[in-house]
Design a protein around this motif. Sequence first.
Motif, PDB file in Angstrom:
ATOM      1  N   LYS A 170      48.487  25.646  36.398  1.00 25.57           N
ATOM      2  CA  LYS A 170      47.093  25.437  36.011  1.00 25.57           C
ATOM      3  C   LYS A 170      46.435  26.748  35.619  1.00 25.57           C
ATOM      4  O   LYS A 170      45.379  26.771  35.016  1.00 25.57           O
ATOM      5  CB  LYS A 170      46.331  24.814  37.186  1.00 25.57           C
ATOM      6  CG  LYS A 170      46.751  23.379  37.461  1.00 25.57           C
ATOM      7  CD  LYS A 170      45.866  22.759  38.512  1.00 25.57           C
ATOM      8  CE  LYS A 170      46.388  21.366  38.870  1.00 25.57           C
ATOM      9  NZ  LYS A 170      45.684  20.817  40.021  1.00 25.57           N
ATOM     10  N   GLN A 226      45.928  30.179  33.639  1.00 32.72           N
ATOM     11  CA  GLN A 226      46.231  30.694  32.310  1.00 32.72           C
ATOM     12  C   GLN A 226      45.913  32.198  32.282  1.00 32.72           C
ATOM     13  O   GLN A 226      46.786  33.028  32.510  1.00 32.72           O
ATOM     14  CB  GLN A 226      45.382  29.959  31.254  1.00 32.72           C
ATOM     15  CG  GLN A 226      45.590  28.438  31.245  1.00 32.72           C
ATOM     16  CD  GLN A 226      46.856  28.023  30.511  1.00 32.72           C
ATOM     17  OE1 GLN A 226      47.660  28.854  30.114  1.00 32.72           O
ATOM     18  NE2 GLN A 226      47.048  26.729  30.348  1.00 32.72           N
ATOM     19  N   LEU A 227      44.629  32.509  32.020  1.00 35.12           N
ATOM     20  CA  LEU A 227      44.239  33.909  31.814  1.00 35.12           C
ATOM     21  C   LEU A 227      44.432  34.748  33.065  1.00 35.12           C
ATOM     22  O   LEU A 227      44.664  35.952  32.985  1.00 35.12           O
ATOM     23  CB  LEU A 227      42.778  33.967  31.347  1.00 35.12           C
ATOM     24  CG  LEU A 227      42.520  33.206  30.036  1.00 35.12           C
ATOM     25  CD1 LEU A 227      41.010  33.064  29.804  1.00 35.12           C
ATOM     26  CD2 LEU A 227      43.168  33.938  28.867  1.00 35.12           C
ATOM     27  N   GLN A 242      32.197  28.259  42.991  1.00 31.31           N
ATOM     28  CA  GLN A 242      32.554  27.186  42.056  1.00 31.31           C
ATOM     29  C   GLN A 242      31.363  26.725  41.219  1.00 31.31           C
ATOM     30  O   GLN A 242      31.399  25.641  40.645  1.00 31.31           O
ATOM     31  CB  GLN A 242      33.146  26.000  42.822  1.00 31.31           C
ATOM     32  CG  GLN A 242      34.529  26.312  43.384  1.00 31.31           C
ATOM     33  CD  GLN A 242      35.291  25.056  43.699  1.00 31.31           C
ATOM     34  OE1 GLN A 242      34.832  24.230  44.469  1.00 31.31           O
ATOM     35  NE2 GLN A 242      36.458  24.897  43.094  1.00 31.31           N
ATOM     36  N   GLU A 267      41.694  27.407  43.557  1.00 30.66           N
ATOM     37  CA  GLU A 267      40.301  27.305  43.114  1.00 30.66           C
ATOM     38  C   GLU A 267      39.703  28.683  42.842  1.00 30.66           C
ATOM     39  O   GLU A 267      38.873  28.852  41.949  1.00 30.66           O
ATOM     40  CB  GLU A 267      39.467  26.571  44.169  1.00 30.66           C
ATOM     41  CG  GLU A 267      39.773  25.077  44.239  1.00 30.66           C
ATOM     42  CD  GLU A 267      39.142  24.381  45.431  1.00 30.66           C
ATOM     43  OE1 GLU A 267      39.161  23.137  45.480  1.00 30.66           O
ATOM     44  OE2 GLU A 267      38.651  25.084  46.351  1.00 30.66           O
ATOM     45  N   LEU A 316      41.055  29.922  39.596  1.00 33.34           N
ATOM     46  CA  LEU A 316      40.456  29.167  38.492  1.00 33.34           C
ATOM     47  C   LEU A 316      38.988  29.545  38.284  1.00 33.34           C
ATOM     48  O   LEU A 316      38.473  29.436  37.169  1.00 33.34           O
ATOM     49  CB  LEU A 316      40.639  27.668  38.700  1.00 33.34           C
ATOM     50  CG  LEU A 316      42.073  27.199  38.399  1.00 33.34           C
ATOM     51  CD1 LEU A 316      42.309  25.791  38.907  1.00 33.34           C
ATOM     52  CD2 LEU A 316      42.366  27.263  36.895  1.00 33.34           C
ATOM     53  N   GLU A 370      39.083  32.206  35.900  1.00 37.67           N
ATOM     54  CA  GLU A 370      39.359  31.719  34.534  1.00 37.67           C
ATOM     55  C   GLU A 370      38.045  31.415  33.799  1.00 37.67           C
ATOM     56  O   GLU A 370      37.935  31.654  32.596  1.00 37.67           O
ATOM     57  CB  GLU A 370      40.210  30.441  34.564  1.00 37.67           C
ATOM     58  CG  GLU A 370      41.583  30.592  35.159  1.00 37.67           C
ATOM     59  CD  GLU A 370      42.677  30.920  34.132  1.00 37.67           C
ATOM     60  OE1 GLU A 370      42.503  30.656  32.935  1.00 37.67           O
ATOM     61  OE2 GLU A 370      43.706  31.466  34.576  1.00 37.67           O
ATOM     62  N   TYR A 371      37.070  30.852  34.520  1.00 32.29           N
ATOM     63  CA  TYR A 371      35.775  30.571  33.879  1.00 32.29           C
ATOM     64  C   TYR A 371      35.149  31.862  33.340  1.00 32.29           C
ATOM     65  O   TYR A 371      34.577  31.891  32.261  1.00 32.29           O
ATOM     66  CB  TYR A 371      34.804  29.930  34.885  1.00 32.29           C
ATOM     67  CG  TYR A 371      34.920  28.426  35.003  1.00 32.29           C
ATOM     68  CD1 TYR A 371      34.237  27.586  34.126  1.00 32.29           C
ATOM     69  CD2 TYR A 371      35.687  27.834  35.990  1.00 32.29           C
ATOM     70  CE1 TYR A 371      34.329  26.199  34.237  1.00 32.29           C
ATOM     71  CE2 TYR A 371      35.785  26.446  36.109  1.00 32.29           C
ATOM     72  CZ  TYR A 371      35.105  25.637  35.224  1.00 32.29           C
ATOM     73  OH  TYR A 371      35.197  24.277  35.322  1.00 32.29           O
TER      74      TYR A 371
END
Lengths: 343, 343, 343, 343
Positions: free
Chosen positions: C65, C67-68, C185, C216, C219, C222-223
């Motif tokens: 899940k 990526q960057l 989040q 989490e 991720l 990632e945002y």
Amino acid sequence: MIIVLRRGEAASEVEGLLSDEGLEYKRLVLYDRDVIVAWGPSEDKAAEKLRGHPAVELVSNVGSKLQLSSREWLGGDSVARIGNVEVGRDFIVIAGPCGIESREQVEEAVSAVWSAGAHVVRGGAWKPRTSPYSFQGIGLEAAKWLAEAAHSKGLPAITEVMDPRDARQVFNIVDGVWVGARSMQVTPLLRELGRLCRETGKAVLIKRGFGNTLEEWLLASEYVMLEGCSNVALIERGSRCWASVSRFSLDVAIIPVARGKTHLPIIVDPSHPAGKRELVEPLALAATAAGAQGLMIEVHPWPEKALSDKQQQLTPGEFKRLMEKLKLLLEALGRRMAPQPKA
Amino acid sequence: MIIVLRRGEAASEVEGLLSDEGLEYKRLVLYDRDVIVAWGPSEDKAAEKLRGHPAVELVSNVGSKLQLSSREWLGGDSVARIGNVEVGRDFIVIAGPCGIESREQVEEAVSAVWSAGAHVVRGGAWKPRTSPYSFQGIGLEAAKWLAEAAHSKGLPAITEVMDPRDARQVFNIVDGVWVGARSMQVTPLLRELGRLCRETGKAVLIKRGFGNTLEEWLLASEYVMLEGCSNVALIERGSRCWASVSRFSLDVAIIPVARGKTHLPIIVDPSHPAGKRELVEPLALAATAAGAQGLMIEVHPWPEKALSDKQQQLTPGEFKRLMEKLKLLLEALGRRMAPQPKA
Amino acid sequence: MIIVLRRGEAASEVEGLLSDEGLEYKRLVLYDRDVIVAWGPSEDKAAEKLRGHPAVELVSNVGSKLQLSSREWLGGDSVARIGNVEVGRDFIVIAGPCGIESREQVEEAVSAVWSAGAHVVRGGAWKPRTSPYSFQGIGLEAAKWLAEAAHSKGLPAITEVMDPRDARQVFNIVDGVWVGARSMQVTPLLRELGRLCRETGKAVLIKRGFGNTLEEWLLASEYVMLEGCSNVALIERGSRCWASVSRFSLDVAIIPVARGKTHLPIIVDPSHPAGKRELVEPLALAATAAGAQGLMIEVHPWPEKALSDKQQQLTPGEFKRLMEKLKLLLEALGRRMAPQPKA
Amino acid sequence: MIIVLRRGEAASEVEGLLSDEGLEYKRLVLYDRDVIVAWGPSEDKAAEKLRGHPAVELVSNVGSKLQLSSREWLGGDSVARIGNVEVGRDFIVIAGPCGIESREQVEEAVSAVWSAGAHVVRGGAWKPRTSPYSFQGIGLEAAKWLAEAAHSKGLPAITEVMDPRDARQVFNIVDGVWVGARSMQVTPLLRELGRLCRETGKAVLIKRGFGNTLEEWLLASEYVMLEGCSNVALIERGSRCWASVSRFSLDVAIIPVARGKTHLPIIVDPSHPAGKRELVEPLALAATAAGAQGLMIEVHPWPEKALSDKQQQLTPGEFKRLMEKLKLLLEALGRRMAPQPKA
């Protein structure tokens, strides 16, 4: 994998094939079926060979860690028998004091839970206490008081065994035993209780440890069943969780999830997760609504004087009211409370 | 501490006394009462002086961290109003899709939950997704579709607000908003929603964060109420626990424990702890049996195509059957499902 | 998947191919590389077509899940720059008060942490407090005091942003910001900080929420990165666990495990899991021994008068002794403390 | 409360006073001191009377649930002796295979850990496995192989006891035993090991259950000490936590917190929380930096063939490199690795 043999068929050929494939196996009679459980690296290969074998009724090889406790091979729910009470059909309630403190206390408690409609009597003869400076239980003598009081009302009695050295004596007295949360993974104890269950036909109930997973709980029951015991039920009593707002967290999802995985009956103990008297009722109702097949509830004739779990034991009056609510709740859900066994 | 003032009485004297004692305070109108909440080291001293003061009806100084959310000062349960629906009296059900995906989808969903008897419609216009590569929601336009569909059936609609910059626009469209589990402690958002609630009279529902304690949850509601909002309800949706056998652990004890501490209505969301369709019903029934005052359930007209929470959204048929069971369960417990608002 | 383009090559052909495959994608410059991140059901198919394409240096399609933030595409550790300090090479220490309480307090704190060898100064201008009745921070003015005090010593300064409406102003003042555990989040905030990072080149540090998983956390980064920000670091600060014997549980395994998954630098905050002054040193030493690339430590000139986190802020003397121990520990492990930036 | 008697003084007067006050009590010799531990409702009253009594050297009545394990009465750290190794002074390392699988395997393992400088050898003769279909250990015979191999190198050997019926035989063979995490609260086992420790002078090490609190762990040691055993050490091996990124969560704060409460030596087992070979080193270094007084590490001559814990057992080479790092780390912190006992 599980191999169910056809009645009257010789099993030796099947056993030979398992040996040839290098599998370990054990032959058992469980739930009136002639069963071989086999394990090892070449399970899949052996399963293939056994499917269609004339001596074999069913090969269950689902790749799960669960074998004897798995719902797959048995198909439906199994039933455990505690004396004359069937666990796993109609809803049943096990009730009684946390610890047995005196002959008078246990007689009063049994009388109260009997008159409220309980099906099985519980009481701790030995108590697994966190501190050695707390009340440790009275021991074997207390188990006798419990059994006498229960039997006089026509009810079966169960108690906890912690020490395998006590197990045989306890099986001579009561109608079943439970493995406490703190002993759930003590394999020599599980094996000993399994052997005594097979010998005597008496029941073994296994509480989930408050730090144990669902899989570990079911695998604890495998230790018992692998000794030839098919009189097993499971008791959920909550987990330790950072979010707990009571003594332990009762995650009701475990009830339907466990029932989906195992054929064994799922009983819920709402007293330990509640920790406080006023929470026992909402937890008991919730567990029942979520699909529990029975409850195990602590009831003391005079809880304020109890030597353990003083805060969470119900009074006889509270227990009676709860039993009435449970009956209505079960009916609304299309289920029913089992009739009480006759003396 | 909370000071409830008598109607029509000048409050200036009370405020002067609080200032003299070096307390911080704020005057509010909450639940039709004229209230001052005051805090600081000399609370006890000030409370003593204010007891018996002619302008003062009640001084509540219970030494808890909770003030406005505390059950003590209000006495009983409070009621939140989402449009024409009262939360906190008879049992109510909020239902609708996880995320709003199209005009057609939300119209179908609203029609389905309305015909099954739901009281309030839910739908996510913005979605707080763990990954930026997942569907993020459609935004304001979707909130409009939701409100139109709901209002056409006579039902109020609610959606989630994550960004305080969107809040005013959202309040112009729907009848209430919820604060998501991930935003529960974002105080600028809580304050903004509190202000908009006071201005518009629309409702604010606060989900408990899956990593937050009961006390943190209640204190989140204090941020909202301290802006003058008395249209508040709480939504429980489970915790992360090592023992979880489903998406999140629903410890049903939080329902009676929270109700004992706060006057705010407690709604339970069984969909998120379930994570799977087949667990929604047992969790919904259990939460209701444990005392929840309402449920919030994800329903999608065609869950298998959903862009989020695909596994846990009920079909219209499943939701309808659940509503029927809930009615029977509530009756057995001496409670009742609220009548659906008329269009 | 991540596609790293060759320098000077036209990317339009690659973008065309991604469009044809129905993938969503975004082109970014990250870590001095020309990068396209693409996602959608046909990732594998597109990846195959792009491997060997003349414009493409690398296709990273590891099926995670992540990526960057994933270690795979970048190969090694990345470096974040907070002003003139590099995070992710030699060991660095961020220190300063929990909350900024006055100009005098922050000047004293900065002077103390500077003289002990800290590399970056921290201080909370806004405080995310559980209760609205606790000190909420002074706001923007406090951020200015912090930056002035830090810059006068040649050190960069960072503070927390909770409200996206404050973010631009804060970026004008300090050299980096952190996202608090409670906002980890909140995706609109993450996106806003990512955009400001890209515009200004200032750093974004992301604390793991005490109820959030490792995935989490990554991720959330990632945002931020998906807005074009490559000046990112992660801060671990412990989890809520039933077993906690201090304020939060610091499971040191997360340090090597996170470093194995992501190229982003891992900083540890021992102050919040400690909760008590005397536990800060053992947790700081343990985190360093387990592989943390830096620490973030709360230091107050007079902790006993602090308006928040009074129990856990170190005195200047305690901080100085800890810095000396850290130097010795790092040397024993073949690593080193970064030199302090010059004024 | 704990009453330390003066040497040579008659204790009968003290015992009489305790009886008169209705206290339960037990007289023990622990750590070369003549001690009475007494408990009951009138502890405070009795303590007051005993302070200043000529036969009494010290009355420790700190109101904690901890008595014999409490740091208060003993003043400083206690030392446990495993054969010729002192635990609680210089840093010591216990190492060896998870399970004993053959004579050859245990001899290889012992040789490897001895040559790397380990102080005590471990190996499981019986294995407490989650599943009955996993390798269960070889039993008593394996304990003999372990002891012979260890003694031939001049090192003491320890193994786990699960069944109280095996305990006496095991004490005849090895130099100490450990109580596994799954048996930590099995009080009949704890008592049996305490009695055998008193009789034989051999050591009892108690692992914290992965679902047990710090207080429960210390109270487990009270059961052992209350039988007259003062050769006790504690082993931390991580907790189950929702946030775990490895097999179990090692919250290093428990090391300084436990050391602040108890005089007993704290050993850390990094192998079980790691679960994977590559995490053992960072956890071992972190635990040491946080103040552990020793480590217990699983080492197997050929881990890829191990019958249990295959993923987490170190190779001899990995263990050797870790021992070298530990020495450097300890020196940097002003501590030292104990010299290895001579054959």
